[in-house]
Design a protein around this motif. Structure first.
Motif, mmCIF file in Angstrom:
data_model
loop_
_atom_site.group_PDB
_atom_site.id
_atom_site.type_symbol
_atom_site.label_atom_id
_atom_site.label_comp_id
_atom_site.label_asym_id
_atom_site.label_seq_id
_atom_site.Cartn_x
_atom_site.Cartn_y
_atom_site.Cartn_z
ATOM 1 N N GLN A 164 0.849 -1.197 0.000
ATOM 2 C CA GLN A 164 0.000 0.000 0.000
ATOM 3 C C GLN A 164 0.886 1.250 0.000
ATOM 4 N N HIS A 165 1.945 1.198 0.780
ATOM 5 C CA HIS A 165 2.901 2.311 0.804
ATOM 6 C C HIS A 165 3.588 2.453 -0.552
ATOM 7 N N LEU A 166 4.017 1.356 -1.139
ATOM 8 C CA LEU A 166 4.664 1.368 -2.452
ATOM 9 C C LEU A 166 3.755 2.049 -3.480
ATOM 10 N N ASP A 167 2.485 1.680 -3.512
ATOM 11 C CA ASP A 167 1.540 2.271 -4.462
ATOM 12 C C ASP A 167 1.401 3.776 -4.228
ATOM 13 N N TRP A 168 1.220 4.161 -2.993
ATOM 14 C CA TRP A 168 1.086 5.574 -2.614
ATOM 15 C C TRP A 168 2.328 6.362 -3.012
ATOM 16 N N ALA A 169 3.502 5.817 -2.684
ATOM 17 C CA ALA A 169 4.762 6.512 -2.965
ATOM 18 C C ALA A 169 5.011 6.628 -4.467
ATOM 19 N N ASN A 170 4.736 5.567 -5.217
ATOM 20 C CA ASN A 170 4.921 5.630 -6.672
ATOM 21 C C ASN A 170 4.020 6.690 -7.293
ATOM 22 N N LEU A 171 2.784 6.778 -6.824
ATOM 23 C CA LEU A 171 1.875 7.801 -7.353
ATOM 24 C C LEU A 171 2.366 9.202 -7.011
ATOM 25 N N ARG A 172 2.902 9.382 -5.829
ATOM 26 C CA ARG A 172 3.434 10.705 -5.439
ATOM 27 C C ARG A 172 4.628 11.088 -6.313
ATOM 28 N N ILE A 173 5.485 10.130 -6.617
ATOM 29 C CA ILE A 173 6.649 10.421 -7.458
ATOM 30 C C ILE A 173 6.204 10.773 -8.866
ATOM 31 N N VAL A 174 5.330 9.974 -9.453
ATOM 32 C CA VAL A 174 4.915 10.247 -10.828
ATOM 33 C C VAL A 174 4.187 11.588 -10.910
ATOM 34 N N GLU A 175 3.384 11.925 -9.903
ATOM 35 C CA GLU A 175 2.705 13.225 -9.885
ATOM 36 C C GLU A 175 3.717 14.364 -9.805
ATOM 37 N N ALA A 176 4.735 14.206 -8.982
ATOM 38 C CA ALA A 176 5.755 15.246 -8.844
ATOM 39 C C ALA A 176 6.543 15.418 -10.137
ATOM 40 N N LEU A 177 6.932 14.321 -10.751
ATOM 41 C CA LEU A 177 7.686 14.414 -12.000
ATOM 42 C C LEU A 177 6.837 15.055 -13.089
ATOM 43 N N ARG B 7 13.415 5.418 -4.978
ATOM 44 C CA ARG B 7 12.713 6.677 -4.740
ATOM 45 C C ARG B 7 13.602 7.640 -3.960
ATOM 46 N N GLY B 8 14.441 7.118 -3.092
ATOM 47 C CA GLY B 8 15.417 7.961 -2.390
ATOM 48 C C GLY B 8 16.418 8.571 -3.364
ATOM 49 N N GLN B 9 16.885 7.781 -4.316
ATOM 50 C CA GLN B 9 17.800 8.302 -5.329
ATOM 51 C C GLN B 9 17.111 9.373 -6.183
ATOM 52 N N ILE B 10 15.867 9.152 -6.523
ATOM 53 C CA ILE B 10 15.103 10.124 -7.312
ATOM 54 C C ILE B 10 14.986 11.433 -6.534
ATOM 55 N N ASN B 11 14.707 11.344 -5.253
ATOM 56 C CA ASN B 11 14.605 12.550 -4.432
ATOM 57 C C ASN B 11 15.927 13.306 -4.364
ATOM 58 N N ARG B 12 17.026 12.577 -4.306
ATOM 59 C CA ARG B 12 18.345 13.243 -4.320
ATOM 60 C C ARG B 12 18.525 14.010 -5.620
ATOM 61 N N LEU B 13 18.156 13.400 -6.735
ATOM 62 C CA LEU B 13 18.286 14.066 -8.035
ATOM 63 C C LEU B 13 17.349 15.272 -8.139
ATOM 64 N N LEU B 14 16.155 15.160 -7.596
ATOM 65 C CA LEU B 14 15.240 16.305 -7.597
ATOM 66 C C LEU B 14 15.845 17.473 -6.811
ATOM 67 N N PHE C 258 14.602 21.183 -6.888
ATOM 68 C CA PHE C 258 13.219 20.912 -6.497
ATOM 69 C C PHE C 258 13.170 20.335 -5.091
ATOM 70 N N GLU C 259 12.049 20.543 -4.447
ATOM 71 C CA GLU C 259 11.823 19.947 -3.129
ATOM 72 C C GLU C 259 11.601 18.445 -3.306
ATOM 73 N N PRO C 260 12.302 17.616 -2.536
ATOM 74 C CA PRO C 260 12.070 16.165 -2.626
ATOM 75 C C PRO C 260 10.632 15.812 -2.252
ATOM 76 N N VAL C 261 10.164 14.698 -2.758
ATOM 77 C CA VAL C 261 8.811 14.221 -2.486
ATOM 78 C C VAL C 261 8.849 13.397 -1.198
ATOM 79 N N ASN C 262 8.007 13.747 -0.250
ATOM 80 C CA ASN C 262 7.981 13.007 1.006
ATOM 81 C C ASN C 262 7.270 11.670 0.770
ATOM 82 N N VAL C 263 8.059 10.612 0.718
ATOM 83 C CA VAL C 263 7.519 9.264 0.538
ATOM 84 C C VAL C 263 7.838 8.380 1.747
ATOM 85 N N ASP C 264 8.103 9.032 2.884
ATOM 86 C CA ASP C 264 8.398 8.287 4.100
ATOM 87 C C ASP C 264 7.205 7.423 4.504
ATOM 88 N N PHE C 265 7.498 6.249 4.984
ATOM 89 C CA PHE C 265 6.451 5.339 5.434
ATOM 90 C C PHE C 265 5.612 5.973 6.532
#
Length: 149
Positions: free
Chosen positions: A9-22, A125-132, A137-144
């Motif tokens: 459930q967290h994976l799904d939520w976090a993936n959606l947050r990343i794709v929305e941010a990108l 997703r952590g690596q993606i946030n570092r690149l953002l 850009f502000e990293p996307v909060n995908v913390d559990f």
């Protein structure tokens, strides 16, 4: 089983947050999209392995468009949701035999594969946030913990 379900459930939520941010940022950083594409394509490979389907050779380092990423997020979400709904504590111990991308054969339990899929995504997703952040850009909060709150 409950922990695995919550991890996905967290994976799904976090993936959606990343794709929305990108998508919102109009991200043109190829490395960021490539990492996110890899994360999603690897989820697909692992799903195929869990289903006993051939997963090789599949290009898991292909750069997808943001739209293709969103489609794969939704596809993976649906597929894993169906898979998880049919599992039990007993079937989590079932062993899957598969070959990796170099043709080497491995045997791994369903539970360990599912744990890997969830953790693999969080790593990237952590690596993606570092690149953002490096791109200003502000990293996307995908913390559990944010997810469970």
């Amino acid at each position: 089983m409950n922990i695995i379900m919550k991890m996905f459930q967290h994976l799904d939520w976090a993936n959606l947050r990343i794709v929305e941010a990108l998508n919102a940022k109009g991200d043109r950083n190829h490395q960021t999209k490539r990492l996110f594409s890899h994360l999603l394509l690897a989820e697909e490979v692992w799903f195929n392995r869990l289903q006993g389907l051939d997963s090789n050779p599949q290009a898991i380092w292909t750069e997808l468009t943001i739209e293709e990423c969103l489609n794969l997020v939704l596809k993976n979400q649906q597929r894993f949701s169906g898979l998880l709904g049919g599992l039990s504590e007993t079937t989590m111990e079932d062993v899957i035999v598969y070959k990796n991308s170099t043709g080497q054969e491995f045997s791994t339990s369903v539970g360990d594969i599912l744990t890997h899929v969830a953790l693999h995504g969080q790593y990237h997703r952590g690596q993606i946030n570092r690149l953002l952040r490096e791109d200003g850009f502000e990293p996307v909060n995908v913390d559990f913990i944010t997810f469970v709150r």
